[in-house]
Write a protein that holds these residues in place. Structure first.
Motif, PDB file in Angstrom:
ATOM      1  N   THR A   1      51.684 -11.478   6.739  1.00 50.88           N
ATOM      2  CA  THR A   1      51.301 -12.251   5.548  1.00 50.88           C
ATOM      3  C   THR A   1      52.480 -13.137   5.108  1.00 50.88           C
ATOM      4  OG1 THR A   1      49.972 -10.343   4.908  1.00 50.88           O
ATOM      5  CG2 THR A   1      50.283 -12.037   3.243  1.00 50.88           C
ATOM      6  N   TRP A   2      53.660 -12.558   5.139  1.00 48.89           N
ATOM      7  CA  TRP A   2      54.881 -13.298   4.755  1.00 48.89           C
ATOM      8  C   TRP A   2      55.052 -14.545   5.642  1.00 48.89           C
ATOM      9  CZ3 TRP A   2      58.159 -13.336   0.809  1.00 48.89           C
ATOM     10  CH2 TRP A   2      59.418 -13.956   0.971  1.00 48.89           C
ATOM     11  N   ASN A   3      54.740 -14.357   6.926  1.00 45.67           N
ATOM     12  CA  ASN A   3      54.881 -15.476   7.860  1.00 45.67           C
ATOM     13  C   ASN A   3      53.744 -16.490   7.723  1.00 45.67           C
ATOM     14  OD1 ASN A   3      57.238 -14.417   8.904  1.00 45.67           O
ATOM     15  ND2 ASN A   3      56.153 -13.232  10.483  1.00 45.67           N
ATOM     16  N   ALA A   4      52.592 -15.998   7.297  1.00 49.26           N
ATOM     17  CA  ALA A   4      51.413 -16.887   7.245  1.00 49.26           C
ATOM     18  C   ALA A   4      51.369 -17.722   5.963  1.00 49.26           C
ATOM     19  CB  ALA A   4      50.135 -16.068   7.372  1.00 49.26           C
ATOM     20  N   ILE A   5      51.926 -17.179   4.882  1.00 51.59           N
ATOM     21  CA  ILE A   5      51.922 -17.918   3.611  1.00 51.59           C
ATOM     22  C   ILE A   5      53.367 -18.314   3.264  1.00 51.59           C
ATOM     23  CG2 ILE A   5      51.190 -17.877   1.200  1.00 51.59           C
ATOM     24  CD1 ILE A   5      49.487 -15.441   1.840  1.00 51.59           C
ATOM     25  N   PRO A   6      53.707 -19.525   3.125  1.00 53.51           N
ATOM     26  CA  PRO A   6      52.956 -20.693   3.552  1.00 53.51           C
ATOM     27  C   PRO A   6      53.001 -20.817   5.096  1.00 53.51           C
ATOM     28  CG  PRO A   6      55.101 -21.337   2.692  1.00 53.51           C
ATOM     29  CD  PRO A   6      55.017 -19.861   2.572  1.00 53.51           C
ATOM     30  N   PRO A   7      52.241 -21.611   5.703  1.00 53.62           N
ATOM     31  CA  PRO A   7      51.482 -22.751   5.156  1.00 53.62           C
ATOM     32  C   PRO A   7      50.132 -22.382   4.532  1.00 53.62           C
ATOM     33  CG  PRO A   7      51.220 -22.684   7.517  1.00 53.62           C
ATOM     34  CD  PRO A   7      52.170 -21.588   7.174  1.00 53.62           C
ATOM     35  N   ALA A   8      49.629 -21.176   4.864  1.00 55.13           N
ATOM     36  CA  ALA A   8      48.289 -20.872   4.349  1.00 55.13           C
ATOM     37  C   ALA A   8      48.326 -20.673   2.833  1.00 55.13           C
ATOM     38  CB  ALA A   8      47.758 -19.615   5.027  1.00 55.13           C
ATOM     39  N   ARG A   9      47.249 -20.994   2.174  1.00 56.16           N
ATOM     40  CA  ARG A   9      47.118 -20.702   0.740  1.00 56.16           C
ATOM     41  C   ARG A   9      45.727 -20.069   0.538  1.00 56.16           C
ATOM     42  NH1 ARG A   9      49.438 -21.965  -4.199  1.00 56.16           N
ATOM     43  NH2 ARG A   9      50.964 -23.470  -3.414  1.00 56.16           N
ATOM     44  N   PRO A  10      45.624 -18.764   0.810  1.00 58.46           N
ATOM     45  CA  PRO A  10      44.308 -18.121   0.760  1.00 58.46           C
ATOM     46  C   PRO A  10      43.706 -18.120  -0.639  1.00 58.46           C
ATOM     47  CG  PRO A  10      46.031 -16.489   1.013  1.00 58.46           C
ATOM     48  CD  PRO A  10      46.689 -17.816   1.154  1.00 58.46           C
ATOM     49  N   VAL A  11      42.430 -18.419  -0.685  1.00 57.34           N
ATOM     50  CA  VAL A  11      41.718 -18.374  -1.974  1.00 57.34           C
ATOM     51  C   VAL A  11      41.441 -16.926  -2.359  1.00 57.34           C
ATOM     52  CG1 VAL A  11      39.649 -19.141  -3.193  1.00 57.34           C
ATOM     53  CG2 VAL A  11      40.665 -20.602  -1.444  1.00 57.34           C
TER      54      VAL A  11
END
Lengths: 343, 196
Positions: B64-74
């Protein structure tokens, strides 16, 4: 398609679906119902039986006026309506297994006290056993369940029609065969619809209030049709069978009890020992025919002349029926044990 | 990383995601406070081992740490659940290579054996994403109750008894509904040419 691919595909499920899922989960958690208490259904079942007995006992004093002076051929009085005892004997044997038990009880008691409660139970017997078979068919035949259900319903109707026809032909040489068969078929269909409806609601729509309302409305309509049909047929049938005001009075009561009872059965019945239940049902029908014809041949005599044959039928039917009950109870205990171990 | 799990969750998902975007390690702590129980239950259903589940949990936090950012999950919970499921399935597969595991996930997979055929060659070209889309379309078309059962059983891999408790109905009712869903899914996949 490989298992890996299927797993990956499910893992890639749309996030909108997952949002819906988590929203629903949160809603369910928010309005979680208090834990079910299993004793409630058993208490309800006991209350249902109590209702039958109580209602019967309340009715009894006004029903019985004269049963002893001239044997069982004499008349009952019920609000000015006369009911021939022969017809009551006949009425008992509509129900397959209970009819034999009824005969045994009457033979033991040698009086009419037990008649009315048993008469009410009569109206429950065929639907209860039929319910077991329907449930079995639904559980076992998931794909072809509809055809199987229709087969079982057809079996019931054919049995009832044949039973009526044989009786009519032997007693009255077929004079009232058609109205009598129609009457019994309607009653059988109504019972079947009641039990089937409640079972399906219990199985698929337990939490759907609209479906429950629909069934309640359907039940009321069926009740009205039943009463109306009884009213229409009464003049014809009363001649010999006394299916008149007393039936009109008792049917609503029995059909309400039937509804409650089938609903409760929907909760407690299991598929274990269903083959035995089916066998019991068929044996009961044969026994019913046998005892009925025998009794009607000599209507003033209770089956004391051939005790051995009667006892054989009684023992077989009672054994099967008790076995079924034991099966249901054992399954309930086992399920409870499994549930506890899981918890 | 030492995590605080004693206090109750106070932050909203948006705030937690914002912390991730600010590269604040507090984000992981807040995630742990709010979703540890859920994530562990997902992992346990799949790997059926507490140590493995804990490791999957840590991997999920790192993922999760690596995925956000770039992701911004709703929806953060769905996002975390997805990462955890992938991680746990990877662990499950690794374990399965060594020994057979009797987990709820194995049981739920065995229920889907009807859908698995020896036709690798024929379906090799079909992308998993397309299949996922097809399954998603089917699940989206289901009523809420059946959608809930499907996701609980085949995504979260919850035991049937748990699902029945959540829905407030009997185990047999859930089993029947699962059967109905499976039949529907099979027909849907057949109509789209995934099954023969």
């Amino acid at each position: 398609m490989t298992q890996e691919k299927l797993i990956d595909a499910i893992t890639d499920l749309d996030s909108g679906i997952l949002n819906r899922y988590f929203d629903m989960k949160a809603n369910l958690a928010a309005k979680k119902k208090p834990k079910k208490r299993t004793w409630v259904k058993w208490a309800s079942l006991a209350a249902c039986f109590a209702l039958i007995i109580t209602a019967s006992m309340l009715l009894y004093p006004s029903v019985v006026e004269d049963i002893s002076s001239d044997g069982y051929e004499n008349l009952f009085l019920f609000g000015g309506i006369t009911v021939n005892m022969n017809s009551i004997f006949w009425a008992f044997f509509i129900a397959p297994v209970f009819s034999v038990v009824c005969t045994f009880l009457m033979w033991l008691i040698d009086s009419g006290i037990i008649i009315l409660p048993l008469w009410l139970i009569r109206d429950l017997c065929i639907p209860i056993l039929h319910f077991c078979i329907l449930k079995r068919c639904i559980m076992k035949n998931k794909i072809q369940k509809k055809s199987t259900i229709w087969l079982v319903i057809a079996l019931l109707l054919v049995t009832v029609a044949a039973d009526s026809f044989v009786l009519e032909y032997l007693i009255l040489k077929g004079r009232l065969a058609i109205p009598h068969i129609i009457f019994r078929l309607i009653w059988a269909i109504l019972c079947g619809l009641f039990v089937l409806g409640h079972t399906l609601v219990e199985r698929f729509y337990r939490n759907n209030i609209h479906c429950n309302i629909m069934v309640a409305v359907g039940s009321t309509i069926a009740l009205c049709i039943n009463a109306f049909m009884t009213y229409l047929l009464a003049p014809t049938l009363a001649t010999k069978y006394a299916i008149d005001g007393i039936e009109l009075f008792l049917m609503p009561l029995s059909i309400i009890i039937l509804s409650v009872y089938s609903h409760l059965l929907g909760r407690i019945m299991t598929r274990r020992f269903m083959f035995v239940k089916l066998t019991g049902w068929l044996l009961g029908i044969i026994a019913s025919e046998f005892v009925t014809l025998w009794l009607l041949g000599t209507p003033r005599i209770l089956p004391t002349e051939d005790k051995v044959t009667t006892i054989i039928w009684i023992v077989v039917s009672a054994f099967v029926f008790i076995w079924c009950l034991v099966g249901v109870f054992r399954t309930y205990l086992e399920n409870r044990k499994i549930q506890r171990s899981k918890e | 990383m030492e995590l605080q799990t004693n206090r109750t969750a106070t932050m909203s998902d948006e705030q937690i995601v914002e912390l991730y975007w600010q590269r604040d390690e507090q984000a992981i702590k807040e995630t742990d406070i709010k979703y540890k129980k859920f994530l562990l239950s997902v992992a346990m259903n799949i790997v059926h081992d507490m140590c493995d589940s804990e490791e999957c949990l840590n991997d999920t936090y790192i993922g999760t740490w690596n995925a956000i950012p770039p992701a911004r999950p709703v929806a953060l919970q769905a996002f975390l659940g997805s990462i955890m499921r992938r991680t746990a399935i990877d662990r499950f597969r690794a374990n399965k290579r060594q020994k057979r595991i009797a987990s709820e996930f194995t049981v739920s997979l065995s229920e889907l054996e009807d859908f698995i055929a020896d036709d690798d060659d024929m379906t090799a070209e079909i992308e998993t994403k397309e299949l996922a889309k097809s399954i998603s379309n089917f699940v989206s078309s289901l009523p809420d109750r059946q959608m809930f059962i499907f996701v609980s059983r085949y995504y979260i891999a919850d035991p049937i008894s748990t699902i029945s408790k959540e829905l407030g109905c009997s185990v047999s009712t859930v089993k029947r509904e699962i059967e109905a869903i499976k039949i529907g899914l099979k027909k849907h996949l057949e109509s789209e040419g995934y099954l023969l």
